[in-house]
Design an enzyme around this catalytic site. Sequence first.
Site, PDB file in Angstrom:
ATOM      1  N   HIS A 122       0.873  -1.168   0.000  1.00  0.00           N
ATOM      2  CA  HIS A 122       0.000   0.000   0.000  1.00  0.00           C
ATOM      3  C   HIS A 122       0.918   1.229   0.000  1.00  0.00           C
ATOM      4  O   HIS A 122       2.009   1.184   0.577  1.00  0.00           O
ATOM      5  CB  HIS A 122      -0.842  -0.041   1.275  1.00  0.00           C
ATOM      6  CG  HIS A 122      -1.924   0.993   1.356  1.00  0.00           C
ATOM      7  ND1 HIS A 122      -1.658   2.314   1.647  1.00  0.00           N
ATOM      8  CD2 HIS A 122      -3.263   0.902   1.197  1.00  0.00           C
ATOM      9  CE1 HIS A 122      -2.796   2.980   1.673  1.00  0.00           C
ATOM     10  NE2 HIS A 122      -3.792   2.160   1.395  1.00  0.00           N
ATOM     11  N   LYS A 228     -10.394  -0.563  10.629  1.00  0.00           N
ATOM     12  CA  LYS A 228     -10.656  -1.782   9.851  1.00  0.00           C
ATOM     13  C   LYS A 228     -10.930  -2.974  10.764  1.00  0.00           C
ATOM     14  O   LYS A 228     -11.145  -4.094  10.298  1.00  0.00           O
ATOM     15  CB  LYS A 228      -9.465  -2.084   8.945  1.00  0.00           C
ATOM     16  CG  LYS A 228      -9.252  -1.022   7.855  1.00  0.00           C
ATOM     17  CD  LYS A 228      -8.132  -1.419   6.923  1.00  0.00           C
ATOM     18  CE  LYS A 228      -7.468  -0.249   6.256  1.00  0.00           C
ATOM     19  NZ  LYS A 228      -8.201   0.327   5.133  1.00  0.00           N
ATOM     20  N   CYS A 368      -4.733   2.418  -3.699  1.00  0.00           N
ATOM     21  CA  CYS A 368      -3.475   2.963  -3.159  1.00  0.00           C
ATOM     22  C   CYS A 368      -2.318   2.008  -3.356  1.00  0.00           C
ATOM     23  O   CYS A 368      -1.433   1.872  -2.497  1.00  0.00           O
ATOM     24  CB  CYS A 368      -3.605   3.335  -1.672  1.00  0.00           C
ATOM     25  SG  CYS A 368      -4.791   4.630  -1.385  1.00  0.00           S
TER      26      CYS A 368
END
Lengths: 411, 160
Positions: A122, A228, A368
């Site tokens: 990422h 998350k 990303c």
Amino acid sequence: MPIDVPTLRKAFPTLARELDGQRLVYLDSAASSQTPVAVLDAMDHYYRWSRSNVHRGVYTLAEEATDLYETARTDLARFVDADPRGVVFTKNATEACNLMAYAWVRRNLGPGDVLLTTVMEHHANLVPFQYAAGDLGFEVRHVPITSDGLLDMDAAANLVADGRVRFVAVAHVSNVLGTINDVRGIAQLARAAREDAVVHVDGTQAVPQLPVSFRELGVDAYALTGHKMLGPTGIGALVVRPELLETMQPFLAGGEMIRDVTLDSVTWNEIPHRFEAGTPMIAEAAGLSAAIRFLEELGMDAVRAHEEQLTGRLLEALTSIDGVTVHGPTDLTVRGGAVSFEVAGVHPHDVGAMLSSKGVCVRVGHHCTKPLMRCLGVNATARASAYLYNDTDDLPPLVEGIEAARAFFAR
Amino acid sequence: MSMEDLYQEIILDHYRKPQHRAPVLEGESVHVHHSNPLCGDEMDLRVRVVDGQVDGIVFDGEGCSISQASASAMTVAVAGRELDDALALTEDFRRMMHGDEPSRPDDLQDGIAFQGVARFPVRVKCALLGWMALRDAIETYERGASAHTVEHDDDRPPSG
């Protein structure tokens, strides 16, 4: 005990929503998970009952606030099997990676040194280090992936062989391919080539879905985020071996992180407070504690088992659709719940728009991970990611939406 | 949202049968390459200018149906126009994407079908990609250059 999804879903207010008369199907937990009422209550309780600052007042409210905040630290340490003295709260995983870049990499690496990362990172676990490399002149090397979406460990062994790799930045679980990387193996490779190599792991996608033991992984630093893993936005953490953290210099300076200040000099506070300048995210810490307890009550082994089973069904459902290609490993034992896919002849944005019209939430775009998109030879993908509150009832709307997109857009 | 609000039949027609879509243009005066970093869409636009007019125009690229269809409709709407007129029409389209009523709906031709896209903020950039490439192509040509690459969001008010 297996997860009872219909009962569990009642704890998540958002999941009861209907969109244009259709049931909400949330398949974007790899971007952000939903929040259970217990987390909302914990944050609400702080604001309604114990609202005050931490670490300074001697009155009851301040003691309660401090207790909430420091309990979150010990809860998180227990959850990832780490020493609480090594748990630094940050606003998210990106800040955690930047903390490592500023407080260690930028103070230790220079010309002639090498930082090893991978093509599947990422941007959060790539750009802070790339940026530092540009300023300081060290080299960055990238571990490639195999055709089935795993890190190429032979290539990794070659990349560390000259003994110049001093720092490794690697994702525990890929947010695009779903791959669970052998970070323990990477750490061993790096240290076999150079004993003092520091290994930093981006655990953003791992902590929500897998039982994680920081001690057993044998790495030096581990970044994670709360939003998350059922927690609120605005809180993450960098978990560091306390012995290493002791040697690191502060990233942000100001209040809270000092022991003594004169007009000309400063001595730093002890770890981990040295790395937490200013008033921290107290309500968010309380929310994160509640999220951790929620996950612990279910048991991370049960969460993982549910995820593995449902991801298997998700892969079956997607590959059964004509024209759909799935990226990443097919072996369920080495993959998490994020499944990226392409629909032949239909752009991911159009797939996402069609799914949205049917109440199905998926992520579309480059996630990303632009270097990884280039490796895969695509500009963007669609990604469905299931979590503990999803079950097989969520799969037919996804399949129907993709088939409708094929019919609607096929040229 | 309803699929029909966003994807009018005219849009789908342009997506399925794009007009002026080609990788080369004979006698090309200017070529611009635009990409939308948000979704990775790519757009190549080539214009041939004769006597201050858009004498030839082709686009090529990769992207969602909105971006490709909008570029196709744009090429039809601006073919044969004076450069200043094409720029003015571009500004009319850009403002329409920000919720204004277009002042030249007839001249926009099929471009008018994209008016509903203004209600989907994340898709506005898709619809603008081809038009912003056109504006850049004309501005590049007027600077005396023949090529320009833009790798960022170019949705800004016109210069000058």
